[in-house]
Design a protein around this motif. Structure first.
Motif, mmCIF file in Angstrom:
data_model
loop_
_atom_site.group_PDB
_atom_site.id
_atom_site.type_symbol
_atom_site.label_atom_id
_atom_site.label_comp_id
_atom_site.label_asym_id
_atom_site.label_seq_id
_atom_site.Cartn_x
_atom_site.Cartn_y
_atom_site.Cartn_z
ATOM 1 N N LEU A 191 63.221 74.225 9.945
ATOM 2 C CA LEU A 191 63.271 74.135 8.417
ATOM 3 C C LEU A 191 64.789 74.864 8.726
ATOM 4 C CD1 LEU A 191 62.382 73.270 5.997
ATOM 5 C CD2 LEU A 191 61.301 75.333 6.113
ATOM 6 N N GLY A 192 64.396 76.275 9.584
ATOM 7 C CA GLY A 192 64.978 77.333 9.848
ATOM 8 C C GLY A 192 66.778 76.377 10.312
ATOM 9 N N PHE A 193 66.298 75.561 10.777
ATOM 10 C CA PHE A 193 67.870 75.482 10.617
ATOM 11 C C PHE A 193 68.339 74.262 9.989
ATOM 12 C CE2 PHE A 193 67.383 76.893 15.638
ATOM 13 C CZ PHE A 193 67.963 76.970 16.212
ATOM 14 N N ILE A 194 67.677 73.885 9.613
ATOM 15 C CA ILE A 194 68.259 73.288 8.221
ATOM 16 C C ILE A 194 68.922 73.902 6.792
ATOM 17 C CG2 ILE A 194 67.744 71.594 6.363
ATOM 18 C CD1 ILE A 194 65.522 70.498 8.317
ATOM 19 N N ILE A 195 67.960 75.125 7.229
ATOM 20 C CA ILE A 195 69.084 75.821 5.891
ATOM 21 C C ILE A 195 70.428 76.605 6.541
ATOM 22 C CG2 ILE A 195 68.566 78.289 5.005
ATOM 23 C CD1 ILE A 195 65.329 77.679 4.805
ATOM 24 N N LEU A 196 70.678 76.698 7.243
ATOM 25 C CA LEU A 196 71.830 77.413 8.718
ATOM 26 C C LEU A 196 72.956 76.115 8.343
ATOM 27 C CD1 LEU A 196 70.355 79.339 10.758
ATOM 28 C CD2 LEU A 196 71.118 79.996 9.141
ATOM 29 N N VAL A 197 72.295 74.761 8.422
ATOM 30 C CA VAL A 197 73.162 73.879 8.278
ATOM 31 C C VAL A 197 74.092 73.631 6.640
ATOM 32 C CG1 VAL A 197 74.070 70.788 9.113
ATOM 33 C CG2 VAL A 197 72.690 72.544 10.802
ATOM 34 N N ALA A 198 72.543 73.808 5.853
ATOM 35 C CA ALA A 198 73.153 73.424 4.274
ATOM 36 C C ALA A 198 74.281 74.245 4.049
ATOM 37 C CB ALA A 198 71.820 73.696 4.027
ATOM 38 N N VAL A 199 74.280 75.422 4.561
ATOM 39 C CA VAL A 199 75.213 76.172 4.206
ATOM 40 C C VAL A 199 76.252 75.812 4.719
ATOM 41 C CG1 VAL A 199 75.661 78.747 4.568
ATOM 42 C CG2 VAL A 199 73.127 78.278 4.125
ATOM 43 N N LEU A 200 76.134 75.797 6.274
ATOM 44 C CA LEU A 200 78.036 75.000 6.550
ATOM 45 C C LEU A 200 78.105 74.051 5.609
ATOM 46 C CD1 LEU A 200 77.388 75.875 10.528
ATOM 47 C CD2 LEU A 200 78.548 77.379 9.659
ATOM 48 N N SER A 201 77.116 73.265 5.302
ATOM 49 C CA SER A 201 77.995 71.966 4.336
ATOM 50 C C SER A 201 78.180 71.910 3.245
ATOM 51 C CB SER A 201 76.532 70.646 4.129
ATOM 52 O OG SER A 201 75.558 70.724 5.603
ATOM 53 N N PHE A 202 77.463 73.388 2.640
ATOM 54 C CA PHE A 202 78.251 74.114 1.246
ATOM 55 C C PHE A 202 79.563 74.416 1.677
ATOM 56 C CE2 PHE A 202 78.784 76.868 -1.540
ATOM 57 C CZ PHE A 202 78.166 76.885 -2.757
ATOM 58 N N ILE A 203 79.766 74.937 3.109
ATOM 59 C CA ILE A 203 80.623 75.692 2.745
ATOM 60 C C ILE A 203 82.177 74.785 2.885
ATOM 61 C CG2 ILE A 203 82.548 77.275 4.433
ATOM 62 C CD1 ILE A 203 80.232 78.824 5.110
#
Lengths: 215, 303
Positions: A191-203
């Motif tokens: 879940l932690g990684f999903i959140i981090l990747v979601a931030v990158l996808s948003f950028i």
């Protein structure tokens, strides 16, 4: 939930280390990878050869081997002492740069030759042509693959767990010794990684929208 | 220009060579596996064994063979001989002794290497029928698996270079670099009790990597259970020594599926019998006892 709350002392600092590893090696890889791409398109044959050799070598070496070299072999050479965190940053950067280089180079290939020729006709030097004319256009067209490389880098940071860097990849081993349920623990790591990747996808989406090129 | 290319080529070559030379090569040692095969006892294979109410036993009885989870990188305890592929050590002998008591001779046993972090999963999923590999009994682990034993009482200790007199116990670790396996209980203890500064804690995947760093003086001490450290010291007695002041109690148990109380009772009986008739002592003397330190059998804790 218990597994997460009982072990917040692990999740907090370990994920923070992951983020630090990612940010430092991410920025370093972008810089060094772009520099390598510059080497690969430079008019000097030796530079091109060095760039090509580097990419071939690092792209074909498993990341774990790069780590093994920096952590177990490099110290025997007695040059500069690296902390394990620095060694991890260097390994990740050396490895990721090879991939970033190729992404940037493919971006450079999308810029019409006329752009560089026109710049040369104006009397600009190679560095000026690359830095002011070609790269700004090239980077725009490769935002998605660049972001994919950064996401891969984020996940690759977990390898550092085996080389004395306490980051998210090490959480499972800690939980195992504490006797907590590892599967539940791993779900929280995921879940932690999903959140981090979601931030990158948003950028990525934001940049794509802002930089979209009308052709 | 040529010189530059050559230099680059040489550098690349040198890097590759050093990397290859180090890869997978653990600290030299004398090639001693820490086990005296000739002195090992033989185990009588029991006939017509039945463990009523044990699903695990019913499964292995039906299959006619047995899979035991072990470690493969701990000299004197569980070590895989790279040339013959055979497993040797104290834990391996305990595993064989229990197998014989359940009616399986050595030819019916498959030893599988299972990492510390994968033990619960391997037992719960039935990948191994039981696990013997420096597995410390803790109450929290009992919520996932069950334990027979203990069959050995270990304690956390320190392995240092032979000429190092500055480390005499856990209280002398301040300012020293201490190495152990990632996330292991001993390194968590060092961290929690602040025996050394956080920046001096080094964690690798395997103990052999820590021992390698100890010999090249990049760390000052390797910490884990004395049983494991004695094995490494016995391999390289000219360079390494165990400090010999234990500061924890690590009762090693045999890991079994959690719902199998019947098999747990049976294995406890087998361990008790081996302790009573001297088999345990013979196993110890032929394996860990070679390091020169004595040990007494622990009391079995039934629950």
């Amino acid at each position: 939930m218990d597994v997460l709350l009982d072990n917040l002392d692990l999740y907090g600092p370990f994920f923070w280390t992951t983020i630090k590893l990612f940010l430092i090696s991410g920025v370093a890889s972008l810089i060094f990878g772009t520099f390598l791409a510059g080497l690969r398109v430079s008019p000097v044959p030796v530079f091109r050869a060095v760039g090509a050799t580097y990419v071939t070598l690092l792209r074909n070496t498993p990341l774990t081997l790069v780590f093994v070299f920096l952590v177990f072999a490099y110290p025997l050479l007695d040059i500069i002492d690296l902390s394990y965190f620095t060694a991890a940053v260097v390994s990740l950067t050396l490895y990721t740069s090879a991939f970033i280089c190729e992404v940037v180079r493919s971006g450079i290939n999308t810029v019409p030759v006329g752009q560089a020729e026109a710049a040369r006709a104006l009397g600009l030097t190679f560095t000026q042509i690359l830095g002011q004319i070609v790269l700004p256009q090239a980077i725009r067209s490769v935002v998605p693959p660049l972001m994919s490389m950064l996401i891969a880098l984020l996940k690759n940071t977990t390898i550092a767990a085996g080389f004395s860097v306490a980051e998210a990849g090490a959480i499972r081993q800690y939980l195992s010794e504490r006797g907590d349920n590892q599967l539940v623990g791993l779900l929280w790591v995921a879940l932690g990684f999903i959140i981090l990747v979601a931030v990158l996808s948003f950028i990525q989406r934001t940049l794509e929208k802002r930089w979209s090129v009308a052709r | 220009m040529k010189i530059r290319t050559l230099a680059a080529g040489l550098l690349v070559g040198a890097l590759t060579l050093t990397a290859c030379g180090k890869e997978g090569a653990p600290s030299g040692g004398t090639g001693d596996t820490g086990t005296d095969a000739a002195a090992l006892p033989t185990y009588t294979v029991a006939q017509n064994v039945d463990v009523a109410g044990s699903p695990t036993f019913a499964k292995i009885k039906g299959a006619g063979k047995l899979t035991i989870g072990v470690k493969d990188d701990q000299p004197g305890l569980g070590l895989k001989d790279p040339t013959t592929g055979k497993f040797q050590g104290f834990d391996i002998e305990i595993a064989k002794m229990v197998a014989a008591g359940l009616g399986f001779d050595e030819s019916k046993i498959t030893f599988t290497t299972v990492d510390s972090a994968a033990r619960e999963a391997a037992i719960t999923n039935g990948n191994v029928d039981y696990y013997v590999g420096t597995y410390t009994i803790t109450d929290k682990r009992k919520t996932q698996v069950s334990f027979a034993g203990p069959y050995f009482m270990a304690g956390q200790d320190l392995l240092v270079r032979k000429d190092d007199t500055s480390i005499t116990g856990p209280e002398t670790l301040k300012g020293k670099k201490v190495c152990s396996v990632t996330g292991s209980t001993p390194i968590q203890r060092v961290r929690d009790q602040q025996l050394t500064e956080a920046g001096n804690i080094v964690e690798f995947q395997k103990y052999s990597q820590c021992v390698e760093k100890l010999i090249t003086k990049e760390v000052d001490a390797v910490t884990t259970d004395d049983a494991i450290l004695k094995g490494f010291a016995a391999q390289d007695p000219d360079n390494l020594k165990v400090v010999g002041k234990t500061f924890s109690q690590e009762p090693y148990g045999i890991g079994l599926p959690r719902d199998d109380a019947a098999l747990r009772g049976k294995v406890d009986d087998l361990l008790q019998a081996a302790i009573d008739d001297g088999t345990w002592q013979k196993i110890y003397d032929a394996t860990l006892g070679k390091s020169g330190s004595a040990a007494t059998p622990p009391a079995i804790q039934r629950y």
